[in-house]
Design a protein around this motif. Structure first.
Motif: not given
Length: 739
Positions: A531, A550, A436, A439, A496, A492, A548, A533
């Motif tokens: 998505l 991704v 992923h 950012r 999604q 993530s 996060t 976190a």
């Protein structure tokens, strides 16, 4: 605002904002950190513009994105996301190097040595800024005595948000630039009345009136005042931990009041599942249909802000009366009435026997007097027993010891020794994730509020930005083979989303941005917090909504569509995003499998099985265009193509409810017809086409000229940056160069 609360308590010993809005008027330099003031605080933005026009105030914007606020900046620092602490550590070091430490004020401060040592160990290169930009900022900040540092959610919503707050506070404490006119750190809240929520103890680790659960004297004072048989002795669970406890069955009953956590919490799908699995869920809301109300066992209709009687508190600690200007409809009631009635049925009738909001405020003011006697800055006891109905806005505190004004300029703080604390801040190392690699930053757009339960009802606001999108850098788009206006699948480990592609250099490579407003009601695949976190600041508990990890890939749509209709509809395709119009509803659509019969699909989607159909099909280009007509009026229209549909959306929305016009299926205005285009100025409903035509044909080359002619930009001012961008498109560069 949890990270600001935690940072201020660590530094000052209390959650007190040191300055007032007057400091922005008086400052020679205003630094905006993680704050898109133009869009998120438009009134304060206008105040800053006025100060600049009057006094020549310099403005620095610190933000990884180039937002609308950057339009007014003398300097934009597009630092690497999350590196704010490294930047302010560099500032602290340079303050010391240049001899700008305020030795006299530092006699009131502990911790300079450790804070400075940590700052010296910090690497300014983490910011990703050029040496030129970095030195320009350091020169401005250190060389300007009257400096206000304004920070907001870009700082707070971080796994290290509290440390970032303290890195900023360190610089102001080291220089004594706090609590005096035109200088100080200033947190602007992420939503209205966030300060008011803190005052009443609306956090898991606070009692009312800024009293602390951990403090035995504070607990005893509140328990005694309320004559309560017991009181909590330790902080409750913060939001992410609370919903984890719901999921695990440790919390078996949940009452959700005026919020939409099934959309707004990080790892939102998991949170929605936890709520769904909870034994008993009550939701108080003014809207019947939200992602969260659909999970409720009991739905309590509550009054909205325009229907409430009470007080609100803004970022500068100003308490204002809010008076209802409309009657609550149906069974909707004030929150305090709902809460009191439940408490009475639980056996606490005497403690909850108020008959008006005024009585509650009076009780609150009296409790604040006790808080003031224990050293709390929050003391409004002078307002107890006063004229609640006619109360004018005032700054707290307003008690016997002190009234309004600024804090901490005299060097008196709320730690046991009366001194402030500088904290050693170690910037967090940036983590890489090969699976992923991007950012994801999330935030807001100008004309929508939170999950759009209210703003989503406005056609004018929806006509500014009508669907969720992904801002992505051109180099990233090229690498991923993403074309403008197509769709991207963003994923993530948590979930999604499918988002419209907006290719722009406003974001840095590897750091895309997506707004957080869309829900299962408006765009099911655009629920961006699904998505995010569930990573939180270990001190404040505030979720990290800005970083996060991704993965991104093209969404392989086999067809794209646009639809308008006279009534709400909910299409069953892979992607849709809908918004209201003056005549009904519109939606952007896309799918992976095309229906065998678009006529039958349209009749089903728009609940018009007996409508007459106008249709145009171009097999070579792969387009289908159709309109449904009932009783001589257009009730729906659907446009399908292999690529994103190019039609005049405002024009088509205006055709609903009218007789079919010649050229309806062309999708664009005919001769003598006009389309204002996407709304730029929501205050006066002025669209991009109208503005562009005025610039090009009338030569209106300033925002002021557009305001005089069209009113655009003349009210809240949040559209002024976009107006300047449009003007720039029509500026004659050769003439400018010659001049």
């Amino acid at each position: 605002m949890a990270s600001t609360v935690a940072g201020q308590r660590r530094a000052f010993g209390t959650d007190t904002v040191p300055g007032t809005y007057d400091d922005i008027d008086a400052a020679d330099l205003v630094v905006l950190v993680g704050s898109n003031l133009a869009w998120c605080h438009p009134v304060l933005y206008q105040r800053l513009l006025a100060a600049r026009a009057k006094r020549g105030t310099r403005i620095v914007v610190i933000d990884p994105r180039r937002t609308a606020t950057c339009d007014l900046a003398d300097l934009h620092l597009a630092l690497a996301s999350g590196s704010d602490a490294a930047l302010f550590n560099a500032l602290l070091v340079e303050i010391a190097v240049r001899g700008a430490l305020n030795a006299e004020f530092l006699t009131h401060v502990e911790g300079l040595g450790p804070a400075l040592a940590a700052a010296r160990a910090s690497d300014p290169a983490l910011t990703g800024l050029s040496q030129t930009d970095l030195m320009a900022f350091l020169d401005l900040w250190i060389g300007t005595q009257k400096v206000v540092t304004v920070y907001s959610q870009g700082i707070n919503q971080s796994a290290t948000g509290t440390d970032k707050v303290n890195a900023i506070l360190n610089c102001h404490l080291a220089t004594g630039r706090i609590g005096r006119p035109g200088m100080g750190p200033f947190s602007v809240t992420g939503q209205p009345n966030a300060m008011g929520g803190r005052e009443v103890g609306g956090m898991a680790n606070m009692l009312a009136c800024h009293l602390e659960i951990e403090n035995p004297a504070h607990r005893a004072a509140v328990q005694g005042f309320w004559n309560a048989p017991t009181i909590a002795t330790k902080p409750g669970l913060k939001a992410v931990d609370m919903f984890r406890a719901v999921e695990e069955g440790r919390i078996r009953a949940l009452w959700i009041i005026h919020t939409n956590p099934a959309v707004t919490m990080p790892d939102a799908d998991r949170v929605a599942g936890a709520i769904k699995g909870c034994e008993f869920v009550v939701v108080s809301d003014m809207m019947a249909d939200t992602d969260t109300t659909r999970l409720a066992d009991v739905l309590l209709p509550a009054a909205g802000w325009a229907e409430k009687d009470g007080t609100v508190t803004n970022s500068e600690r100003r308490i204002s009366r809010q008076r209802p200007f409309r009657t609550a409809p149906g069974q909707a009631r004030a929150d305090w009435q709902i809460l009191a009635d439940v408490a009475k049925r639980m056996g606490f009738a005497k403690a909850f026997s108020w008959t008006s909001a005024a009585e509650i405020f009076d009780e609150y003011a009296r409790l604040s007097g006790i808080a003031g006697s224990l050293g709390s800055d929050f003391d409004i006891s002078n307002r107890a027993g006063g004229d609640y109905a006619g109360m004018q806005p005032f700054l707290w505190p307003d008690g016997p010891a002190k009234q309004g004004g600024r804090f901490f300029g005299d060097g008196r703080f709320h730690h046991a020794d009366g001194r402030a604390r500088m904290l050693p801040v170690v910037p967090a190392a940036r983590q890489s994730n090969s699976d992923h690699p991007f950012r994801l930053n999330t935030g807001r757009v100008r004309d929508q509020w939170h999950t759009m339960t209210r703003t989503g009802l406005s056609p004018r606001l929806g006509n500014h930005i009508g669907e969720p999108f992904l801002e992505i850098h051109p180099a990233d788009a090229a690498d991923l083979r993403l074309a403008p206006a197509t769709l991207a699948a963003v994923s993530s480990p948590q979930g999604q989303a499918i988002l419209r592609v907006l290719i722009t250099d406003r974001v840095a490579q590897g750091e895309p941005f997506a707004p957080m407003h869309w829900t299962g009601e408006t765009a099911p695949t655009g629920r961006i917090d699904a998505l995010v976190a569930p990573v939180v600041d270990p001190i404040s508990g505030q979720p990290d909504s800005k970083a996060t990890p991704v993965a991104i890939r093209p969404f392989e749509a086999h067809w794209y569509g646009f639809a308008v209709a006279s009534a709400a509809f909910r299409p069953d395709c892979a992607y849709w995003a809908r918004s209201v119009t003056e005549t009904g509803m519109r939606a952007e659509l896309a799918g992976t499998d095309a229906p065998a019969d678009w006529q039958a699909t349209a009749r089903r989607w728009f609940a018009a099985p007996d409508a007459d159909v106008m249709q145009s099909v171009d097999f070579r280009r792969g387009t289908t265009r159709l309109a449904l007509v009932q009783n001589g009026k257009v009730v729906a229209a659907l446009f399908i193509a292999r690529d994103p549909v190019a039609v005049s959306r405002g024009h088509l929305a205006a055709q609903i409810g009218t007789a079919p016009a010649p050229g309806l299926l062309a999708g664009i205005p005919g001769l003598g017809m006009s389309d204002a285009g996407a709304i730029i100025c929501a205050c006066f409903n002025v669209g991009i086409t109208t503005i562009s035509r005025a610039i090009a044909e009338q030569g209106l080359m300033t925002v002021e000229a557009l305001g005089a002619a069209l009113k655009a930009g003349s009210n809240c001012g949040s559209c002024r940056p976009e107006l300047k961008t449009l003007i720039a498109r029509y500026s004659p560069p050769l003439l400018e160069a010659a001049e």
